[in-house]
Design a protein around this motif. Structure first.
Motif, PDB file in Angstrom:
ATOM      1  N   LYS A 178       0.835  -1.205   0.000  1.00 59.05           N
ATOM      2  CA  LYS A 178       0.000   0.000   0.000  1.00 59.05           C
ATOM      3  C   LYS A 178       0.871   1.258   0.000  1.00 59.05           C
ATOM      4  N   ALA A 179       1.980   1.224   0.771  1.00 60.89           N
ATOM      5  CA  ALA A 179       2.886   2.371   0.794  1.00 60.89           C
ATOM      6  C   ALA A 179       3.525   2.605  -0.568  1.00 60.89           C
ATOM      7  N   ALA A 180       3.628   1.542  -1.369  1.00 63.24           N
ATOM      8  CA  ALA A 180       4.185   1.652  -2.719  1.00 63.24           C
ATOM      9  C   ALA A 180       3.145   2.107  -3.736  1.00 63.24           C
ATOM     10  N   GLY A 181       1.889   2.291  -3.297  1.00 61.35           N
ATOM     11  CA  GLY A 181       0.836   2.730  -4.197  1.00 61.35           C
ATOM     12  C   GLY A 181       0.265   1.626  -5.058  1.00 61.35           C
ATOM     13  N   MET A 182       0.390   0.386  -4.594  1.00 58.17           N
ATOM     14  CA  MET A 182      -0.046  -0.772  -5.361  1.00 58.17           C
ATOM     15  C   MET A 182      -1.355  -1.354  -4.814  1.00 58.17           C
ATOM     16  N   THR A 183      -2.073  -2.069  -5.655  1.00 58.26           N
ATOM     17  CA  THR A 183      -3.196  -2.874  -5.195  1.00 58.26           C
ATOM     18  C   THR A 183      -2.631  -4.123  -4.538  1.00 58.26           C
ATOM     19  N   VAL A 184      -3.221  -4.539  -3.417  1.00 55.62           N
ATOM     20  CA  VAL A 184      -2.703  -5.725  -2.728  1.00 55.62           C
ATOM     21  C   VAL A 184      -3.848  -6.625  -2.301  1.00 55.62           C
ATOM     22  N   TRP A 185      -3.684  -7.893  -2.606  1.00 59.89           N
ATOM     23  CA  TRP A 185      -4.624  -8.917  -2.157  1.00 59.89           C
ATOM     24  C   TRP A 185      -3.951  -9.740  -1.067  1.00 59.89           C
ATOM     25  N   GLY A 186      -4.635  -9.906   0.043  1.00 58.95           N
ATOM     26  CA  GLY A 186      -4.128 -10.730   1.123  1.00 58.95           C
ATOM     27  C   GLY A 186      -4.495 -12.185   0.906  1.00 58.95           C
ATOM     28  N   PHE A 187      -3.536 -13.068   1.119  1.00 61.83           N
ATOM     29  CA  PHE A 187      -3.780 -14.508   0.991  1.00 61.83           C
ATOM     30  C   PHE A 187      -3.645 -15.164   2.351  1.00 61.83           C
ATOM     31  N   VAL A 188      -4.653 -15.911   2.761  1.00 65.17           N
ATOM     32  CA  VAL A 188      -4.657 -16.519   4.098  1.00 65.17           C
ATOM     33  C   VAL A 188      -4.823 -18.034   4.034  1.00 65.17           C
ATOM     34  N   GLY A 189      -4.332 -18.642   2.958  1.00 66.93           N
ATOM     35  CA  GLY A 189      -4.456 -20.083   2.796  1.00 66.93           C
ATOM     36  C   GLY A 189      -3.290 -20.883   3.330  1.00 66.93           C
ATOM     37  N   GLY A 190      -2.259 -20.220   3.850  1.00 69.85           N
ATOM     38  CA  GLY A 190      -1.121 -20.932   4.421  1.00 69.85           C
ATOM     39  C   GLY A 190      -1.469 -21.545   5.759  1.00 69.85           C
ATOM     40  N   SER A 191      -0.735 -22.580   6.151  1.00 75.09           N
ATOM     41  CA  SER A 191      -1.050 -23.287   7.392  1.00 75.09           C
ATOM     42  C   SER A 191      -0.903 -22.401   8.626  1.00 75.09           C
ATOM     43  N   HIS A 192      -0.139 -21.311   8.521  1.00 76.61           N
ATOM     44  CA  HIS A 192       0.049 -20.426   9.686  1.00 76.61           C
ATOM     45  C   HIS A 192      -1.214 -19.646  10.033  1.00 76.61           C
ATOM     46  N   TYR A 193      -2.224 -19.678   9.145  1.00 81.80           N
ATOM     47  CA  TYR A 193      -3.484 -19.012   9.456  1.00 81.80           C
ATOM     48  C   TYR A 193      -4.561 -19.997   9.917  1.00 81.80           C
ATOM     49  N   GLY A 194      -4.156 -21.207  10.217  1.00 87.38           N
ATOM     50  CA  GLY A 194      -5.129 -22.196  10.661  1.00 87.38           C
ATOM     51  C   GLY A 194      -5.851 -21.810  11.940  1.00 87.38           C
ATOM     52  N   ALA A 195      -5.163 -21.119  12.849  1.00 86.17           N
ATOM     53  CA  ALA A 195      -5.761 -20.740  14.136  1.00 86.17           C
ATOM     54  C   ALA A 195      -5.769 -19.228  14.332  1.00 86.17           C
ATOM     55  N   ARG A 196      -5.622 -18.467  13.256  1.00 86.98           N
ATOM     56  CA  ARG A 196      -5.585 -17.008  13.355  1.00 86.98           C
ATOM     57  C   ARG A 196      -6.553 -16.410  12.344  1.00 86.98           C
TER      58      ARG A 196
END
Length: 220
Positions: A178-196
């Protein structure tokens, strides 16, 4: 650029947690190596403090606490991570299909060093898609959440930052894009987001969209 149906001039992928399911492995390695040097940090704390950050950020964190890590820490961490990745690292499910179907130019911009990114892509069979279009925090003065790395990648790829789409899994990465002025999509499919609650974390950081499956990459 339409944030739901963009036609970007460039797509920039983070590596850890976006292309490869590495974040839990990385945090486990960090916790274990710090313990070897007498510093207690749980895997959960490692995720909270250092997800998407470079090793420089780890060193700075402990300097700020008056607890500088020993000289041998970084080489030991690198060795432990590379060994762990070589034996256990897996690609994010479906990401190879997404990359294979892309028409826009694309590259990697990662907080990890070039050796780790290269190994990650080699081990998971993704390297052939990216060639030498690999950009890392080693190449800029300030890592994420500063915009330097994404701006550097866009410049090297000869793309207008405002026409770039970034795929990120960390708060610091979203903030950097966002600071670079870009569009950003967040990806939450990694195993580290299993409990977050990754949706809430990345949305609060400024992500224009958050998704959890690579099969939904282009879905609004």
């Amino acid at each position: 650029m339409d944030q739901n149906r963009p036609e970007p001039d460039l797509i920039i992928f983070d590596c850890d947690g976006v292309l490869v399911d590495s974040e839990l492995l990385s945090c486990r390695c960090l916790s274990e190596v710090l313990a070897e040097f007498g510093i207690a940090l749980s895997e959960g704390q490692a995720l909270e403090l250092f997800l998407g950050r470079s090793t420089k950020a780890i060193e700075q964190h402990y300097r700020d606490l008056g607890q500088a890590v020993p000289d041998g820490f970084l080489p030991r961490l690198k060795s432990h991570v590379l060994n762990s990745f070589a034996g256990s690292l897996q690609p994010i499910s479906g990401v190879a299909d997404v990359i294979s179907a892309l028409r826009a130019p694309f590259c990697v911009a990662s907080s990890s060093d070039i050796d780790r990114v290269s190994l990650s892509l080699d081990v998971t069979g993704l390297r052939s898609h990216f060639g030498n279009r690999l950009f890392t925090a080693q190449m800029v003065k300030h890592g994420k959440p500063a915009p330097d790395l994404f701006l550097y990648a866009a410049a090297r790829m000869q793309a207008d930052p405002s026409r770039a789409l970034v795929i990120e899994d960390s708060v610091s990465g979203v903030q950097a894009a966002k600071a670079a002025g870009m569009t950003v999509w967040g990806f939450v499919g990694g195993s580290h987001y299993g409990a977050r609650d990754g949706q809430a974390l990345l949305s609060a950081a400024g992500a224009d969209r958050v998704f959890a499956r690579m099969s939904d990459f282009w879905e609004a």
